[in-house]
Design a protein around this motif. Structure first.
Motif, PDB file in Angstrom:
ATOM      1  N   ARG A 148      66.363   6.553  19.379  1.00  0.00           N
ATOM      2  CA  ARG A 148      67.662   8.005  19.598  1.00  0.00           C
ATOM      3  C   ARG A 148      68.822   7.696  18.561  1.00  0.00           C
ATOM      4  NH1 ARG A 148      65.212  12.735  19.658  1.00  0.00           N
ATOM      5  NH2 ARG A 148      63.901  12.002  21.058  1.00  0.00           N
ATOM      6  N   ALA A 203      69.281   5.238  15.905  1.00  0.00           N
ATOM      7  CA  ALA A 203      68.754   5.488  14.956  1.00  0.00           C
ATOM      8  C   ALA A 203      70.267   6.815  14.104  1.00  0.00           C
ATOM      9  CB  ALA A 203      67.494   6.381  15.153  1.00  0.00           C
ATOM     10  N   ARG A 204      70.716   7.663  15.085  1.00  0.00           N
ATOM     11  CA  ARG A 204      71.719   8.593  14.571  1.00  0.00           C
ATOM     12  C   ARG A 204      72.863   8.551  14.004  1.00  0.00           C
ATOM     13  NH1 ARG A 204      72.084  11.633  18.958  1.00  0.00           N
ATOM     14  NH2 ARG A 204      70.332  12.376  18.367  1.00  0.00           N
ATOM     15  N   VAL A 212      69.525   6.533   9.823  1.00  0.00           N
ATOM     16  CA  VAL A 212      67.874   6.359  10.332  1.00  0.00           C
ATOM     17  C   VAL A 212      66.761   7.306  10.910  1.00  0.00           C
ATOM     18  CG1 VAL A 212      68.244   4.545   8.947  1.00  0.00           C
ATOM     19  CG2 VAL A 212      67.535   3.592  11.372  1.00  0.00           C
ATOM     20  N   SER A 213      65.471   7.016  11.146  1.00  0.00           N
ATOM     21  CA  SER A 213      64.929   8.011  11.599  1.00  0.00           C
ATOM     22  C   SER A 213      64.093   7.016  12.863  1.00  0.00           C
ATOM     23  CB  SER A 213      63.313   7.983  10.537  1.00  0.00           C
ATOM     24  OG  SER A 213      62.703   7.256  10.030  1.00  0.00           O
ATOM     25  N   THR A 214      64.271   7.430  13.959  1.00  0.00           N
ATOM     26  CA  THR A 214      63.534   6.448  15.264  1.00  0.00           C
ATOM     27  C   THR A 214      62.073   5.924  14.022  1.00  0.00           C
ATOM     28  OG1 THR A 214      62.106   7.893  15.602  1.00  0.00           O
ATOM     29  CG2 THR A 214      64.807   8.183  16.904  1.00  0.00           C
TER      30      THR A 214
END
Length: 197
Positions: free
Chosen positions: A33, A36-37, A41-43
């Motif tokens: 998580r 990604a942050r 980008v997304s997880t």
């Protein structure tokens, strides 16, 4: 039209984001998580490129070593003198970014306890490459009469690697205690006193 993504470039982007998190807060900070942050980008995107957190963390570790090695080689290629070698060695020390992040990532892995065999193998491979570059440069400088080794070249190489590791840890433990200029001067003195004659 779908966006074309360079697979290797995205993997490196994620590894760099993970390295930054590890440097800032240790191995536990680099969750999928948080990576990604940090990477924007997304997880799901992280999971697409890395099967699990362990693989991602190992990629961050490898990235830190590779970046340091590239910088060392590039600086070493800039000249064929003792000063050029000293400059290249200084580039590996955590005196500025990105070397600070790279060393923090390395130390985080050392402190993890029970290093995985792949980490030990990779660490050994990087050490052998670094020692090989040092050995060839010391031999070249010696043949050209620019330096005279006080000890056999193999011992000199191992001593330099140990010196760099020790100085790097000192810089991390007590940042700012010594100026960058002071660290460079001390490195030169240690090399001249213990390795060169």
């Amino acid at each position: 039209m779908p966006k074309v993504v360079d697979h290797q470039q995205r993997r490196e982007q994620l590894a760099i984001a993970a390295a930054g998190l590890v440097a800032a807060g240790g191995l536990g900070r680099a969750t999928v998580r948080e990576v990604a942050r940090a990477a924007g980008v997304s997880t799901g995107a992280v999971s697409h490129y890395y099967t699990d957190t362990g693989e991602l963390l190992f990629a961050a570790y490898q990235q830190a070593y590779r970046n340091s090695g590239r910088r060392f080689q590039a600086t070493l290629a800039d000249g064929l003198s003792l000063d050029a070698l000293l400059q290249a060695l200084c580039e590996t020390l955590p005196l500025q970014e990105p070397a600070c992040t790279e060393w923090k990532v390395r130390v985080a892995f050392w402190g993890a306890g029970g290093l995985a065999e792949e980490v030990v193998r990779f660490e050994r491979q990087c050490s052998e490459e670094f020692q090989g570059l040092l050995r060839s440069r010391l031999q070249l400088l010696s043949r050209r009469g620019e330096i005279s080794l006080a000890v056999p070249v193999g011992r000199a190489v191992r001593s330099i690697e140990s010196l760099i590791t020790g100085m790097a840890v000192q810089c991390l433990v007590n940042p700012g205690a010594e100026s960058e200029r002071g660290v460079r001067k001390r490195l030169r003195e240690q090399l001249v006193r213990g390795i060169l004659s």
